[in-house]
Each structure stands twice: as structure tokens, then as C-alpha cells.
Design a protein around this motif. Structure first.
Motif, mmCIF file in Angstrom:
data_model
loop_
_atom_site.group_PDB
_atom_site.id
_atom_site.type_symbol
_atom_site.label_atom_id
_atom_site.label_comp_id
_atom_site.label_asym_id
_atom_site.label_seq_id
_atom_site.Cartn_x
_atom_site.Cartn_y
_atom_site.Cartn_z
ATOM 1 N N HIS A 10 0.832 -1.207 0.000
ATOM 2 C CA HIS A 10 0.000 0.000 0.000
ATOM 3 C C HIS A 10 0.868 1.260 0.000
ATOM 4 C CE1 HIS A 10 -2.593 -3.121 2.087
ATOM 5 N NE2 HIS A 10 -3.187 -2.900 0.922
ATOM 6 N N ASP A 48 -8.137 6.692 -1.044
ATOM 7 C CA ASP A 48 -8.663 5.462 -1.634
ATOM 8 C C ASP A 48 -7.703 4.298 -1.388
ATOM 9 O OD1 ASP A 48 -10.777 4.241 -3.433
ATOM 10 O OD2 ASP A 48 -8.957 3.748 -4.560
ATOM 11 N N GLY A 52 -8.594 1.044 0.720
ATOM 12 C CA GLY A 52 -8.353 -0.272 0.129
ATOM 13 C C GLY A 52 -7.578 -1.174 1.064
ATOM 14 N N GLU A 55 -10.015 -2.476 3.641
ATOM 15 C CA GLU A 55 -10.918 -3.453 3.028
ATOM 16 C C GLU A 55 -10.193 -4.789 2.821
ATOM 17 O OE1 GLU A 55 -14.205 -3.226 1.971
ATOM 18 O OE2 GLU A 55 -14.366 -1.312 3.011
ATOM 19 N N GLU A 56 -8.944 -4.711 2.378
ATOM 20 C CA GLU A 56 -8.161 -5.930 2.170
ATOM 21 C C GLU A 56 -7.926 -6.671 3.480
ATOM 22 O OE1 GLU A 56 -4.555 -5.160 0.084
ATOM 23 O OE2 GLU A 56 -5.547 -4.377 -1.695
ATOM 24 N N ASN A 113 -16.517 -6.607 -4.273
ATOM 25 C CA ASN A 113 -15.853 -5.448 -3.671
ATOM 26 C C ASN A 113 -14.756 -4.950 -4.612
ATOM 27 O OD1 ASN A 113 -14.060 -3.787 -2.072
ATOM 28 N ND2 ASN A 113 -14.968 -4.692 -0.238
ATOM 29 N N LYS A 114 -14.738 -3.670 -4.892
ATOM 30 C CA LYS A 114 -13.787 -3.145 -5.876
ATOM 31 C C LYS A 114 -12.336 -3.274 -5.423
ATOM 32 C CE LYS A 114 -13.411 1.781 -4.711
ATOM 33 N NZ LYS A 114 -13.462 3.149 -5.268
ATOM 34 N N TYR A 115 -12.114 -3.544 -4.141
ATOM 35 C CA TYR A 115 -10.753 -3.658 -3.615
ATOM 36 C C TYR A 115 -10.274 -5.109 -3.527
ATOM 37 C CZ TYR A 115 -11.680 1.149 -2.124
ATOM 38 O OH TYR A 115 -11.994 2.491 -2.099
ATOM 39 N N HIS A 116 -10.946 -6.022 -4.230
ATOM 40 C CA HIS A 116 -10.641 -7.446 -4.076
ATOM 41 C C HIS A 116 -9.412 -7.902 -4.877
ATOM 42 C CE1 HIS A 116 -12.396 -7.887 -8.096
ATOM 43 N NE2 HIS A 116 -11.886 -9.117 -8.124
#
Length: 245
Positions: A10, A48, A52, A55-56, A113-116
Motif C-alpha cells: 500500500h 482510496d 483499500g 478493506e483488504e 468489492n472493488k478492492y478485491h
């Protein structure tokens, strides 16, 4: 950016966004070094990336829990006549299928999920394993019902002597059924047994097809016997009626 979910990947992503190298391994790394980068210039993209990361982390925790839960879910067996544990317990297996449905929904939600992206491969593998296992269990129970019905007909039944080819077909199917149940007892964990190789995916459809052919032949034979009995009864009735005149 101080969230524990932030990992090297990240920080690298934020570095790519800002064009700045973050030496987070340096023990002196601090807010000062972060502010050297044009963070505010790319505020939305940086936020973002941080979202992310969180979310991960949640996905990672869910995947670990799913792995832990399913690694110990067993196949449960039931006795059949005096032949030992050669059946699946139907009610418990249905409960396992319902649990698989829930896990499939959980995995599908993570895929949506867009962060997958980082977990894409593992998520697709899990979805495939759970979906495949669920389908196998459903077909397994259907095949079990067929096998039990045909076992009652072909083991010690009079019908078997009248349809010898189907009796032979059932004997072959019976051996395959016993092979399945033996394998299941040797590897009695749901996911492991159903997806470890292609054994179940290959043998079950064939076995179900063969048992359905046996069932069809039995039904046709019984129907023919009923027709013959009805014709004989009608002929006898006609004969008695003719004798009265």
C-alpha cells in the motif's frame, strides 16, 4: 495512513501515486518524511489507497476464518442394513450444503468489492471449491436415493432374475458406490474429499446415469407385468362371462 492494515504494497501504491519513495523500513521514518511527499495534491487517491488497505485486511480475516471453518467440517455417515456405514447422513449433509451456500455468498460479496484485486486468485479458487463441493453433495444425495431404491430391487429381489443385464449394471454401480464410500471414510472432510482430485466429479455423474438406467428398466418391467396381469384378468373375466351364456 497509520492504520495497521497498511502494508508495504500500500505504501508502494501511494509512492506510485505521489512519485515519492517512502522508506518505511527506516527506524527513523516519521510524519515528517510522509509530509515531504505531495500527499494533499493527490488526497483523493491516497485516501482510496488507505481505504483499500482496510478493506483488504477485512477480506484477509474473512478468508482465514473460512479456511479455518471448512478445514474441519466432516462428512457424516450412516449405517445401512448390516453393511456398515455406507450412506451419508442426509439431514446433516443438507445442513452442510446450506452452510456452503452462505460461504458462497460471502465470497461472492468479496469478489464484488472493488478492492478485491489482491485476493482475486484466492477468492476465485474458494468460490470454485465451495460451488463444486455443493454440487457434488447434492448429486451425491440424489445418487444415494437411487442406489438405495435399486439395492432393494436387485439384492435378493425376484425382479433381478428377469432383467439380468440390468442386474449386472447394478452390480457394477454397487461396486462404484462402495468405492466412493470407502474413499470418503479415508478422507472424511467435506472440501478436501470433494475437490482434492477429479474422482468425485467424474464418477458421480456416471454412477447416477447408470442407476437411472436401472430404475428405468425396473419401471418398464413392472409396467409390463401390470399390463400382462390386467390383460390376463380381462381375459379371465371374458372367459367367465362367455361360460355363463
Amino acid at each position: 495512513m497509520t492504520n495497521r492494515a497498511m502494508k508495504d504494497r500500500h505504501w508502494e501504491k501511494i509512492g506510485d501515486i505521489t512519485g515519492h519513495i517512502f522508506n518505511i523500513e527506516n527506524e527513523n521514518f516519521s510524519l515528517k518524511h510522509v509530509m515531504e511527499a505531495p500527499i494533499l495534491q493527490f488526497k483523493g487517491l491516497v485516501e482510496d489507497a488507505c481505504i483499500g488497505a482496510q478493506e483488504e485486511r477485512e477480506m484477509e480475516m474473512k478468508l482465514k476464518q473460512l479456511q479455518l471453518d471448512w478445514s474441519t467440517v466432516p462428512l457424516l455417515f450412516a449405517h445401512f442394513k448390516n453393511r456398515g456405514e455406507i450412506l451419508l447422513r442426509e439431514a446433516e449433509t443438507m445442513e452442510t450444503m446450506a452452510s456452503l451456500d452462505k460461504s458462497i455468498l460471502v465470497v461472492q460479496a468479496m469478489i464484488d468489492n472493488k478492492y478485491h484485486g489482491f485476493f482475486k486468485k484466492e477468492l476465485n479458487t474458494r468460490l470454485g471449491d465451495y460451488t463444486k463441493t455443493r454440487g457434488i453433495l447434492e448429486m451425491w444425495l440424489q445418487t444415494q436415493t437411487l442406489w438405495m431404491d435399486m439395492e432393494a430391487v436387485f439384492v435378493g429381489g425376484d425382479i433381478a432374475r428377469n432383467i439380468p443385464l440390468e442386474a449386472k449394471r447394478f452390480n457394477n454401480s454397487n461396486r462404484n458406490w462402495m468405492k466412493i464410500m470407502q474413499g470418503a471414510r479415508e478422507n472424511p472432510f467435506v472440501i478436501s474429499f470433494c475437490v482434492s482430485d477429479e474422482f468425485m466429479a467424474q464418477i458421480l455423474p456416471h454412477l447416477k446415469e447408470q442407476l437411472e438406467l436401472c430404475e428405468k428398466a425396473v419401471n418398464e418391467f413392472v409396467e409390463q407385468q401390470e399390463i400382462a396381469a390386467a390383460e390376463a384378468a380381462a381375459a379371465e373375466a371374458a372367459k367367465e362371462a362367455a361360460e355363463k351364456f
